[in-house]
Write a protein that holds these residues in place. Sequence first.
Motif, short mmCIF file in Angstrom:
data_model
loop_
_atom_site.label_atom_id
_atom_site.label_comp_id
_atom_site.label_asym_id
_atom_site.label_seq_id
_atom_site.Cartn_x
_atom_site.Cartn_y
_atom_site.Cartn_z
N HIS A 132 0.82 -1.22 0.00
CA HIS A 132 0.00 0.00 0.00
C HIS A 132 0.85 1.27 0.00
CE1 HIS A 132 -3.73 -2.17 0.52
NE2 HIS A 132 -3.23 -2.83 1.56
N ALA A 133 2.15 1.11 0.11
CA ALA A 133 3.06 2.26 0.13
C ALA A 133 4.29 1.91 -0.69
CB ALA A 133 3.45 2.59 1.57
N HIS A 238 -8.57 13.51 7.09
CA HIS A 238 -9.33 12.36 7.57
C HIS A 238 -9.51 11.30 6.48
CE1 HIS A 238 -11.12 14.89 11.09
NE2 HIS A 238 -9.88 14.48 11.31
N GLU A 239 -9.62 11.74 5.23
CA GLU A 239 -9.68 10.79 4.13
C GLU A 239 -8.42 9.92 4.10
OE1 GLU A 239 -11.93 9.05 2.01
OE2 GLU A 239 -12.62 11.10 1.60
N ASN A 240 -7.28 10.56 4.31
CA ASN A 240 -6.01 9.83 4.29
C ASN A 240 -5.86 8.93 5.52
OD1 ASN A 240 -5.50 11.14 1.94
ND2 ASN A 240 -3.94 12.52 2.75
N GLU A 241 -6.37 9.39 6.66
CA GLU A 241 -6.33 8.55 7.85
C GLU A 241 -7.08 7.23 7.63
OE1 GLU A 241 -6.79 9.93 11.96
OE2 GLU A 241 -7.09 11.92 11.10
N ILE A 242 -8.27 7.33 7.02
CA ILE A 242 -9.05 6.12 6.76
C ILE A 242 -8.26 5.16 5.88
CG2 ILE A 242 -11.10 5.20 5.61
CD1 ILE A 242 -12.54 7.82 6.34
N ALA A 243 -7.72 5.68 4.80
CA ALA A 243 -7.03 4.83 3.83
C ALA A 243 -5.85 4.10 4.46
CB ALA A 243 -6.56 5.68 2.64
N GLN A 244 -4.97 4.84 5.12
CA GLN A 244 -3.76 4.20 5.64
C GLN A 244 -4.08 3.28 6.82
OE1 GLN A 244 -1.65 7.85 6.16
NE2 GLN A 244 -2.65 8.37 8.09
N SER A 245 -5.08 3.65 7.64
CA SER A 245 -5.42 2.83 8.80
C SER A 245 -6.08 1.52 8.39
CB SER A 245 -6.36 3.61 9.74
OG SER A 245 -5.74 4.78 10.20
N GLU A 246 -7.05 1.59 7.48
CA GLU A 246 -7.76 0.38 7.09
C GLU A 246 -6.89 -0.54 6.24
OE1 GLU A 246 -11.77 1.02 5.77
OE2 GLU A 246 -12.26 2.24 7.53
N CYS A 247 -5.97 0.04 5.48
CA CYS A 247 -5.04 -0.80 4.72
C CYS A 247 -4.05 -1.50 5.65
CB CYS A 247 -4.28 0.04 3.70
SG CYS A 247 -5.29 0.48 2.27
N LYS A 248 -3.72 -0.88 6.75
CA LYS A 248 -2.79 -1.49 7.70
C LYS A 248 -3.47 -2.59 8.51
CE LYS A 248 -0.24 -1.37 11.80
NZ LYS A 248 -0.62 -1.66 13.20
N THR A 249 -4.69 -2.32 9.01
CA THR A 249 -5.33 -3.27 9.94
C THR A 249 -6.31 -4.22 9.27
OG1 THR A 249 -7.22 -1.82 10.44
CG2 THR A 249 -5.19 -1.49 11.73
N GLY A 250 -6.87 -3.84 8.13
CA GLY A 250 -7.92 -4.63 7.51
C GLY A 250 -9.25 -4.49 8.21
N LYS A 251 -9.37 -3.51 9.11
CA LYS A 251 -10.59 -3.31 9.88
C LYS A 251 -11.14 -1.90 9.65
CE LYS A 251 -8.87 -6.28 13.61
NZ LYS A 251 -8.45 -6.30 15.04
N LYS A 252 -12.44 -1.74 9.95
CA LYS A 252 -13.05 -0.41 9.88
C LYS A 252 -12.34 0.51 10.86
CE LYS A 252 -17.63 1.80 10.03
NZ LYS A 252 -17.76 2.06 8.58
N PHE A 253 -11.94 1.69 10.41
CA PHE A 253 -11.16 2.60 11.25
C PHE A 253 -12.05 3.37 12.22
CE2 PHE A 253 -8.88 6.92 11.28
CZ PHE A 253 -8.13 6.61 12.40
#
Length: 470
Positions: A132-133, A238-253
Amino acid sequence: MKLYNTISRQVEELIPLDGNKIKMYFCGPTVYDFAHIGNFRTFVMSDVLHRYLKFRNYEVTFVMNLTDVDDKTIRGAMREGISLKEYTDKYTKAFFEDIEAMRIERATYYPRATETIRDIVEFIKVLLDKGHAYKASDGVYFDISSFDRYGELSKLRKSNIKPGASGRVSLDEYSKDDIVDFALWKGWKEEDGDVYWETEIGKGRPGWHIECSVMSTKYLGDTLDIHGGGVDLIFPHHENEIAQSECKTGKKFVRYWFHVEHLMVNGRKMSKSEGNFFTLRDLVKKGYSPKAIRLVLVSTHYRKPLDFTEEKIKQAENTIKDLEIFIAKMKKVYQKNKNVKPTKLNVIKDAEERFISSMDDDLNIPESLGVMFSLISEFENADIASISSEEAGEILKFLENVKKILDFFDMNIDDVPQDILRMIEERENLRKNKEFSKSDEIRSKIVGMGYDIIDTKIGSLVVKFHKSGR
């Protein structure tokens, strides 16, 4: 209890992930300058939400970050020729002084970005490993094409997305016209001076967006119940927070996104060039009280723009003065009218229920305030001798609860020194004996000491003077 959820654009029932436990995160200040009054609209609303959740018996863990390394803080430190820590410590201290003045209760945690570098690096390494990065010559970037739901929060058009080398941005802030891969880690540049960390992903510093993802999940886990901030943070932050967080954890942020609308000043966007830019400290220097400023900030629904004017602060000062005098009167009634029969207990109970119902409806504070002031008006217009001690007691309990949530007034303006009380008693005896010239002399002395006297049918009240702005 219901809250408007920015991602669904609907008011939804608040259902925590874990029983009655609420995990809440708000984007805090970037400590590069004194916080301005627009910042404080969001900070005060986060405080009201925090207080109300606790009032409704939720167990709240509240995290607010401090951004102490980004483009702005580095520029400020370089400009003043001091270290980043020395520069940001000054404004961090000011922030905590200001929130205390504004009666904002402390969050559970205030993590700093510079104290979370190791966690940030590990977070980025996972994103790299998952594809993802990617690394570039000037840092590490998030590949927005790797996240299908990118743009869901801000309702972006997919056709505007420009991933890859032709569409990268290293700046912390950018517009919706630039829907591009964003920096997770910024490679060191000469203008960064001595602000860098030597890490396995390179020499440099974190991007702004990754800081909040890491600090929120470190303290609250992979999924937050509530994440809030100003509407200006919806994109890109906040858009970027969602993307990087959910790609890292696989869970709803985040389950519920809470955003506070813009603050205008005198009908215009706040700007130093317009001469309508105010910090809290600017307004306090003009003589306005923080509690009056707080009332102005909560009086408009958080999802509507607020036009902030000095005239509104002056009106708020008068509103608070009248409210606090009413409280002092009810305390007097409670003491004196023990033998009066109550006739309006149902009116007070109804007001309490309607106040809660309005607050439960997406924090409808203007409606709740209307309920409170209608109740006050009904009893203010009544003969004070006809109000029962029991009714006064119930009114005071109701107002104590309002204060716990909104906290823009005090319950104790009638708390005065014993020597003043003795003077009041002496004055009342003189008045009973019709020695009015002597009683007026005592009144003048009391006023000269910073207190005011209000005469009623059931005795005299003495209250502290209110300060107001010029």
